[in-house]
Design an enzyme around this catalytic site. Structure first.
Site, mmCIF file in Angstrom:
data_model
loop_
_atom_site.group_PDB
_atom_site.id
_atom_site.type_symbol
_atom_site.label_atom_id
_atom_site.label_comp_id
_atom_site.label_asym_id
_atom_site.label_seq_id
_atom_site.Cartn_x
_atom_site.Cartn_y
_atom_site.Cartn_z
ATOM 1 N N ARG A 56 -58.088 -58.127 -22.234
ATOM 2 C CA ARG A 56 -57.243 -57.484 -21.227
ATOM 3 C C ARG A 56 -55.855 -57.193 -21.788
ATOM 4 O O ARG A 56 -55.186 -56.255 -21.394
ATOM 5 C CB ARG A 56 -57.145 -58.327 -19.949
ATOM 6 C CG ARG A 56 -56.235 -57.671 -18.922
ATOM 7 C CD ARG A 56 -56.302 -58.206 -17.495
ATOM 8 N NE ARG A 56 -56.593 -59.597 -17.367
ATOM 9 C CZ ARG A 56 -55.778 -60.591 -17.697
ATOM 10 N NH1 ARG A 56 -54.593 -60.334 -18.215
ATOM 11 N NH2 ARG A 56 -56.151 -61.838 -17.517
ATOM 12 N N TYR A 110 -51.735 -34.085 -8.803
ATOM 13 C CA TYR A 110 -53.112 -34.517 -8.548
ATOM 14 C C TYR A 110 -53.171 -35.253 -7.196
ATOM 15 O O TYR A 110 -52.260 -35.991 -6.837
ATOM 16 C CB TYR A 110 -53.533 -35.441 -9.695
ATOM 17 C CG TYR A 110 -54.933 -35.942 -9.614
ATOM 18 C CD1 TYR A 110 -56.010 -35.090 -9.793
ATOM 19 C CD2 TYR A 110 -55.184 -37.293 -9.362
ATOM 20 C CE1 TYR A 110 -57.316 -35.566 -9.721
ATOM 21 C CE2 TYR A 110 -56.486 -37.772 -9.293
ATOM 22 C CZ TYR A 110 -57.544 -36.901 -9.471
ATOM 23 O OH TYR A 110 -58.831 -37.367 -9.404
ATOM 24 N N ASP A 182 -47.457 -35.593 -16.399
ATOM 25 C CA ASP A 182 -48.914 -35.779 -16.439
ATOM 26 C C ASP A 182 -49.459 -34.549 -17.162
ATOM 27 O O ASP A 182 -49.500 -33.454 -16.616
ATOM 28 C CB ASP A 182 -49.457 -35.891 -15.006
ATOM 29 C CG ASP A 182 -50.984 -36.049 -14.972
ATOM 30 O OD1 ASP A 182 -51.657 -35.698 -15.976
ATOM 31 O OD2 ASP A 182 -51.504 -36.504 -13.938
ATOM 32 N N LYS A 207 -60.847 -36.440 -18.613
ATOM 33 C CA LYS A 207 -61.052 -34.990 -18.547
ATOM 34 C C LYS A 207 -61.225 -34.395 -19.950
ATOM 35 O O LYS A 207 -62.136 -34.763 -20.644
ATOM 36 C CB LYS A 207 -59.895 -34.356 -17.785
ATOM 37 C CG LYS A 207 -59.540 -35.072 -16.476
ATOM 38 C CD LYS A 207 -60.583 -34.888 -15.400
ATOM 39 C CE LYS A 207 -60.331 -35.754 -14.176
ATOM 40 N NZ LYS A 207 -59.006 -35.607 -13.594
HETATM 41 C C1 LIG Z 1 -58.204 -36.482 -12.908
HETATM 42 C C2 LIG Z 1 -56.739 -36.466 -12.952
HETATM 43 C C3 LIG Z 1 -55.998 -37.645 -12.776
HETATM 44 C C4 LIG Z 1 -56.669 -38.961 -12.491
HETATM 45 O O1 LIG Z 1 -57.459 -39.374 -13.552
HETATM 46 P P1 LIG Z 1 -58.724 -40.360 -13.347
HETATM 47 O O2 LIG Z 1 -59.125 -40.624 -14.764
HETATM 48 O O3 LIG Z 1 -59.730 -39.620 -12.547
HETATM 49 O O4 LIG Z 1 -58.199 -41.562 -12.649
HETATM 50 C C5 LIG Z 1 -54.625 -37.584 -12.846
HETATM 51 N N1 LIG Z 1 -54.000 -36.426 -13.070
HETATM 52 C C6 LIG Z 1 -54.668 -35.271 -13.246
HETATM 53 C C7 LIG Z 1 -53.912 -34.013 -13.486
HETATM 54 C C8 LIG Z 1 -56.051 -35.250 -13.194
HETATM 55 O O5 LIG Z 1 -56.721 -34.098 -13.344
#
Ligand SMILES: *Cc1c(COP(=O)(O)O)cnc(C)c1O
Length: 396
Positions: A56, A110, A182, A207
């Site tokens: 962890r 998001y 982000d 993603k």
């Molecule tokens: C999918 C996504 C997230 C969240 O990511 P997870 O891995 O699904 O928790 C955050 N920001 C953006 C822009 C995303 O497309």
């Protein structure tokens, strides 16, 4: 004879010695790491000796992935790998703030990030403001003496508007506020956030970077070493370290990221132009097209790398939307992005379903609105699928 052959001990000796090394990073599922002595463990905890202790707190597969994203983003310190993109968002929003602080978010973040800003931070005494990240004056007006950070995405989902990152970065610097980007949608192949004034960069590795829809992981890194440490400590305490196997898969996926991104992006540009020529398509949104409202800004920020996401709107109601999804033979109708296969999503029945009708209308979100995450299919074949799907939906 190894100790284990005596049958007295449970744990065998480590792997057989090999002068050569494996080409592929070994998967290390170990939760605990054995040190030789209490002195050695002390030295590890003091940072005088490097070495893992408890997974962890960190493990080799996470550090390999972190270093790879660090290199792409130009991060100055080893980033933190979290169990999801949202765990990375959480590390920033809860790990760096306290009651009485104020946080500014882009109003097109998001969905779950928006939810955390709207529901969770206020519950903990942290005030939030959501503003249009394309309007730097709106951001300026939202800044208060107690503002701690501004969090934005470069390209909004699913409307694909481009934020005024340079304006916001200048503002954040001037106000002494942390700028958090982000970068999931744009990826470092299109936009290197630290080079454009970000103090902290977040990714959902789930993603495009992992790319195969079989991994859920996040990443966060800060320019300032002390803030970077705080993010790591929060993530370890919250228990959101990514699993070794997910990290191992992510590393494997990332080996082909550059090629996948180039290919998907080139096909997205083709598909956008193709869609614009189809009967029944009312509008196409792609930052690389000259008719995009933020094309000039996209050109300046993304330098010709306009990413793999295309949105479009057809003339039609829910029945037409159903017909389009059904008619897109061979493609997945699924609310995600960045997979090797092209996926189609329909915001009104997924990401934007909870908005009120006026809010949906303000965003241009109608039953005919679709978002496409372009994958690795042959461009001609993909365009043909969309010709058929739009014809099925619009009765052409
Ligand atoms: C999918 C996504 C997230 C969240 O990511 P997870 O891995 O699904 O928790 C955050 N920001 C953006 C822009 C995303 O497309």
């Amino acid at each position: 004879m190894s100790r284990n052959e005596k049958g007295t001990l449970v744990r065998p000796d480590p792997l057989p010695a090999s002068a050569s090394r494996p080409v592929v990073t070994p998967l290390s599922p170990a939760v605990v790491y054995a040190s030789d002595t209490p002195d050695m463990l002390d030295a590890q905890y003091d940072g005088d000796l490097s070495g893992y202790t408890y997974s962890r707190e960190g493990h080799p597969n996470a550090d390999v992935v972190a270093a790879r994203v660090d290199e792409m983003e130009g991060a100055p310190h080893l980033g933190v790998i979290t169990s999801s993109g949202m765990a990375a968002v959480t590390a920033v929003l809860l790990g760096l703030t306290q009651a009485g602080d104020h946080v500014i978010g882009g109003n097109t973040l998001y969905g779950r990030s928006l939810r955390m800003m709207n529901e969770d931070l206020p519950r903990l005494g942290i005030a939030t403001s959501l503003v249009d990240p394309g309007d730097v004056e709106a951001v300026r007006a939202a800044i208060r003496p107690e503002t701690r950070l501004i969090m934005v995405e470069v390209v909004s989902n699913p409307t694909l508007r481009v934020a005024d990152i340079l304006g916001i970065a200048a503002l954040a610097r001037e106000a002494g506020v942390l700028l958090v980007i982000d970068n999931t949608f744009t990826t470092p192949a299109s936009f290197r956030a630290f080079d454009h004034g970000a103090d902290i960069v977040i990714h959902s590795l789930t993603k495009l970077l992992s790319g195969h829809s079989d991994v859920m992981l996040g990443y966060v890194a800060a320019k300032d070493p002390e803030i970077n440490d705080r993010l790591r400590v929060f993530s370890v305490t919250a228990g959101t370290t990514g699993s070794p196997f997910d990290c191992w898969l992510a590393e494997r996926g990332m080996l082909s990221f550059g090629l996948r991104f180039d290919r998907a992006q080139a096909t997205a540009a083709r598909l956008a132009d193709h869609l614009a020529g189809l009967k029944g398509v009312k509008r196409v949104i792609y930052p690389g097209r000259h008719d995009h409202p933020d094309h000039a800004r996209a050109e300046a920020l993304l330098k010709g790398r306009y990413c793999n996401m295309v949105s479009f709107e057809i003339d039609g109601d829910r029945a037409a939307a159903n017909a389009l999804a059904r008619g897109a033979q061979g493609l997945s109708f699924a609310p995600t992005l960045g997979d090797v296969g092209t996926t189609i999503s329909h915001p009104l029945s997924s990401s934007h379903r909870a908005l009120s009708a006026p809010e949906q209308a303000a965003l241009g979100m109608t039953e005919g609105f679709f978002r496409v995450s372009v994958g690795l299919e042959d461009a001609d074949a993909l365009c043909a699928v969309f010709s058929d799907a739009v014809a099925a939906a619009c009765g052409a």
